[in-house]
Write an enzyme that holds these catalytic residues in place. Structure first.
Site, PDB file in Angstrom:
ATOM      1  N   GLU A 185       0.831  -1.357   0.117  1.00 20.79           N
ATOM      2  CA  GLU A 185       0.151  -0.019  -0.027  1.00 20.79           C
ATOM      3  C   GLU A 185       0.775   1.398  -0.045  1.00 20.79           C
ATOM      4  OE1 GLU A 185      -2.787  -0.130   3.362  1.00 20.79           O
ATOM      5  OE2 GLU A 185      -4.049  -1.381   1.960  1.00 20.79           O
ATOM      6  N   GLU A 336      -6.242  -7.591   0.109  1.00 22.83           N
ATOM      7  CA  GLU A 336      -6.850  -7.391   1.617  1.00 22.83           C
ATOM      8  C   GLU A 336      -8.259  -7.098   1.959  1.00 22.83           C
ATOM      9  OE1 GLU A 336      -4.274  -4.917   3.850  1.00 22.83           O
ATOM     10  OE2 GLU A 336      -2.533  -5.766   2.972  1.00 22.83           O
TER      11      GLU A 336
HETATM   12  C1  GAL Z   1      -4.133  -2.089   5.540  1.00 21.66           C
HETATM   13  C2  GAL Z   1      -2.679  -2.479   5.466  1.00 21.66           C
HETATM   14  C3  GAL Z   1      -2.275  -3.727   6.470  1.00 21.66           C
HETATM   15  C4  GAL Z   1      -3.366  -3.599   7.807  1.00 21.66           C
HETATM   16  C5  GAL Z   1      -4.822  -3.360   7.305  1.00 21.66           C
HETATM   17  C6  GAL Z   1      -5.615  -3.161   8.563  1.00 21.66           C
HETATM   18  O1  GAL Z   1      -4.353  -0.804   4.782  1.00 21.66           O
HETATM   19  O2  GAL Z   1      -2.000  -2.873   4.172  1.00 21.66           O
HETATM   20  O3  GAL Z   1      -0.947  -4.150   6.733  1.00 21.66           O
HETATM   21  O4  GAL Z   1      -2.692  -2.369   8.274  1.00 21.66           O
HETATM   22  O5  GAL Z   1      -4.964  -2.191   6.620  1.00 21.66           O
HETATM   23  O6  GAL Z   1      -7.102  -2.791   8.122  1.00 21.66           O
END
Ligand code: GAL
Length: 707
Positions: A185, A336
């Site tokens: 990200e 994710e």
């Molecule tokens: C994303 C990030 C992850 C974790 C997640 C939590 O934006 O890539 O590492 O922090 O959020 O929601």
């Protein structure tokens, strides 16, 4: 080459009819070191972010056993593990990861490895604030979270590239490896970098763009407020000033930093490619501060992250439509999402309702996703994200979302054979997403109305959602993307319309396409200045209009009329008169601009150029936008939309024999109806379906048709 105004007029037949060789400007290359080959999806990935470096090694076997029960077939690892790989500078070991990969391989679980540049260890920045990111207020980011290092600093870059090289050399040919993720990200927590290292790169960037300082002065009109520069080295980064910076400078600095972030990813790719042939991605999201389109040059497949709650499922549709179109023919990944509740120190959200996670997976897989992956496997024991949900609790038991993950797996197993056979159907309507427009709208927010989206991506998403609600299948396409296959293109809020873009649109329109230039489009020049030869720059002649005023109607209650409706318009309005051959489709009826057109159309070749010069507002806004879209979609010959209640999303797919399949799901609490053509049947149960089907919340169906 720059297409001149004269050339464009000639090409569109407006000017003297001289024959001339038109050529599009340089477009972003699709594919870089590898030619993007046709891709046949083999399976649906069900993945999770895994952090073996944070837990006792003896837990790995138990983890793998659990993963197998849940049908997890890919783990993603390594994005924050640099201090485990290299606790002291130069003392590097990937042994733990090699052992984990061996075990994953034995269990039939693939591994995506991430380059760890988001979290450099303390030894890289300790005592070296100059290697850290600095914000516009001059605040230097400290070690302890993520993204604190400046990717413009040569020593930071060198250290990143060295660890990436070592990682790729050691693990890049491991049989468990199914892909690489670049960074994590990138630029999600920080925006523009104001460190000395960034500024040292800013000046050559300007020099390359303008060649001579005089050209910059001219392009940016720097005698305004006596900004005039004698040398590139004098051009400041847009640090705090008593009032505002020149718009040209503010927008240029954003573009410089964002291109820099995308280039950093590209450089990482080049290193990986020397040692590994696994496909490369980056987990993006339209909110991040990088050049999203340029980033694609570094990727073999696109992926995105999304953490919607049950009301925000529309973001999955928008992002799927954007990242699917980003690399045509290559399915995207959802890299994710949250198993249940999101949370970080000081904040937590409610758990997902029953069934929401599986519904999200149907949306993502249905809309062309190859993967549905969670963050994270086991609740963090330490750090800043203790309150975030995970598949397992920190004490290694099934968490609140575990049963939902099982449900996703059942859903995946049902969908997999169908979606492997039926690829995503091509879209005939697209909405444009422009990184340059985004930067311009951040410099100069063009509508200050309560309730109107303040962010560029939300303006694009607003138009996208109208198309979706009408039941049309759609893409969100980057500014430089090909317009192949489209019949209707909608370009909202793109202040600068480049000759290259217009050239592609011209070819598209001449062959029968319809282009709707939405509100604000055309109102600024390339360097974020006001056009001086016509109100909408090149667009005036292209669209056959004379823009008399560009006027802010926000909160004026101005009324307009089109399609037999009278409604309010707001925001910046292009008040136009038609040139010969142009038809007025909508008039401004009240207020200072009354008597001018705000909606026009002009035939060009077999197609049309439409200008919607102002944004419909108020209760009728959605209806008017939908009316405009529907009217021109019909004229352009777009296939009839699906008829469904609000909240039902239908993803059209097609197999190699041209047979269609729909994946339909209802995301709203209210039961909805979906109309079906004759001969429909449920592709999973085989049940014959009538001419409509009811869907309760989160109920989905895959539907085939005997044609
Ligand atoms: C994303 C990030 C992850 C974790 C997640 C939590 O934006 O890539 O590492 O922090 O959020 O929601």
């Amino acid at each position: 080459m720059e297409l001149t105004r004269r050339q464009l007029l000639q090409a569109t037949g407006i000017g003297a009819g001289l024959g001339m060789g038109l050529r599009a400007g340089p477009l972003l290359a699709a594919g870089t070191d590898t030619v993007r080959k046709p891709y046949q999806m083999q399976r649906l990935v069900h993945g999770v972010a895994y952090y073996p470096e944070l837990w006792p090694e003896e837990d790995i076997d138990k983890d793998i056993a659990e993963m197998r029960k849940l049908g997890i077939n890919v783990v993603r690892m390594g994005e924050f593990a640099w201090s485990s790989f290299e606790p002291q500078q130069g003392k590097v070991s990937f042994d733990l990861f090699a052992r984990v990969m061996d075990k994953m391989q034995a269990a039939g679980i693939g591994v995506v490895l991430c380059t760890p540049s988001a979290t450099p260890p303390i030894w890289l920045t300790d005592g070296h604030p100059e290697r850290c990111h600095k914000d516009e207020n001059g605040v230097i980011m400290s070690h302890g979270a993520r993204q604190h290092a400046s990717y413009f600093h040569p020593i930071v870059k060198q250290a990143c590239f060295r660890i990436i090289k070592q990682m790729a050399e050691t693990l890049g040919k491991h049989p468990a490896l199914v892909g690489w993720q670049l960074d994590n990200e990138i630029k999600c927590h920080v925006a523009e970098d104001f460190s000395d290292a960034a500024i040292a790169a800013w000046h050559p960037w300007l020099k390359q763009r303008f060649g001579r300082i005089e050209k910059l002065n001219e392009a940016w009109g720097t005698h305004v407020w006596s900004q005039y520069y004698q040398r590139f080295e004098q051009v400041p980064a847009p640090f705090k000033t008593p009032f505002l910076h020149n718009a040209s400078l503010s927008t240029a600095y954003k573009m410089f930093c964002r291109e820099g972030a995308s280039e950093f990813l590209f450089e990482q790719r080049q290193i990986l490619r020397r040692y590994s042939s696994a496909p490369i991605t980056h987990n993006d999201n339209p909110a991040f501060n990088l050049h999203h389109e340029k980033q694609m040059e570094a990727l073999d497949f696109a992926s995105y992250d999304a953490y919607p709650n049950d009301k925000q499922w529309g973001s999955l549709v928008f992002r799927s439509d954007l990242y699917r179109a980003a690399i045509p023919g290559r399915p995207f990944w959802l890299m994710e999402t949250s198993v249940s509740h999101n949370g970080w120190l000081g904040n937590h959200q409610p758990p997902h309702p029953e069934g929401f996670l599986a519904a999200e997976s149907v949306l993502v897989y249905g809309l062309g996703g190859e993967a549905f992956c969670y963050w994270l496997w086991r609740q963090q024991r330490s750090g800043a994200e203790l309150p975030h949900s995970a598949v397992l609790s920190a004490w290694h038991e099934p968490s609140i979302g575990y049963s939902q993950v099982l449900k996703v797996n059942e859903t995946r197993q049902q969908l997999e054979p169908l979606l492997v056979e039926y690829a995503m159907a091509p879209a005939e309507i697209a909405v444009t997403f422009s990184d340059h427009a985004r930067a311009m709208l951040e410099t100069e927010n063009l509508d200050k109305r309560d309730g109107f989206p303040s962010r560029y991506r939300d303006v694009v998403a607003m138009w996208h959602s109208q198309v979706q609600q009408l039941g049309y299948h759609r893409d969100v396409r980057f500014e430089n993307a090909s317009l192949d296959g489209l019949k209707l293109l909608i370009t909202p809020a793109m202040p600068y319309v480049s000759p290259e873009f217009l050239h592609r649109v011209m070819e598209f329109v001449q062959q029968g396409g319809i282009w709707i230039a939405g509100p604000v489009t055309g109102t600024r020049g390339k360097e974020h200045t006001v056009p001086t030869d016509a109100g909408l720059g090149l667009l005036d002649d292209f669209a056959g209009v004379h823009t008399r005023f560009v006027v802010p109607l926000t909160n004026t209650g101005t009324e307009a009329e089109a399609f037999d409706q009278r409604f309010e318009i707001s925001g910046w309005c292009a008040a136009m008169t038609p040139k010969p051959g142009t038809k007025v489709m909508g008039m401004i009826r009240t207020g200072v601009a009354a008597g001018n057109a705000f909606l026009t159309e002009r035939m060009l070749g077999k197609g049309k150029v439409v200008v919607l010069g102002a944004q419909p507002h108020g209760e009728q806004a959605d209806g008017v936008m939908q009316q405009v879209i529907k009217h021109y979609a019909q004229e352009a010959g777009v296939a009839a939309p699906v008829q469904a209640s609000k909240g039902i999303v239908v993803s059209p797919r097609i197999n190699s024999q041209g047979k269609p399949l729909w994946v339909a799901i209802n995301m709203q609490p209210e039961t909805g109806e979906l109309s079906l053509p004759a001969g429909a049947r449920d592709a999973i149960s085989g049940e014959k379906l009538g001419l409509s089907v009811s869907l309760n919340q989160y109920k989905w169906r895959a539907i085939q048709f005997s044609l």
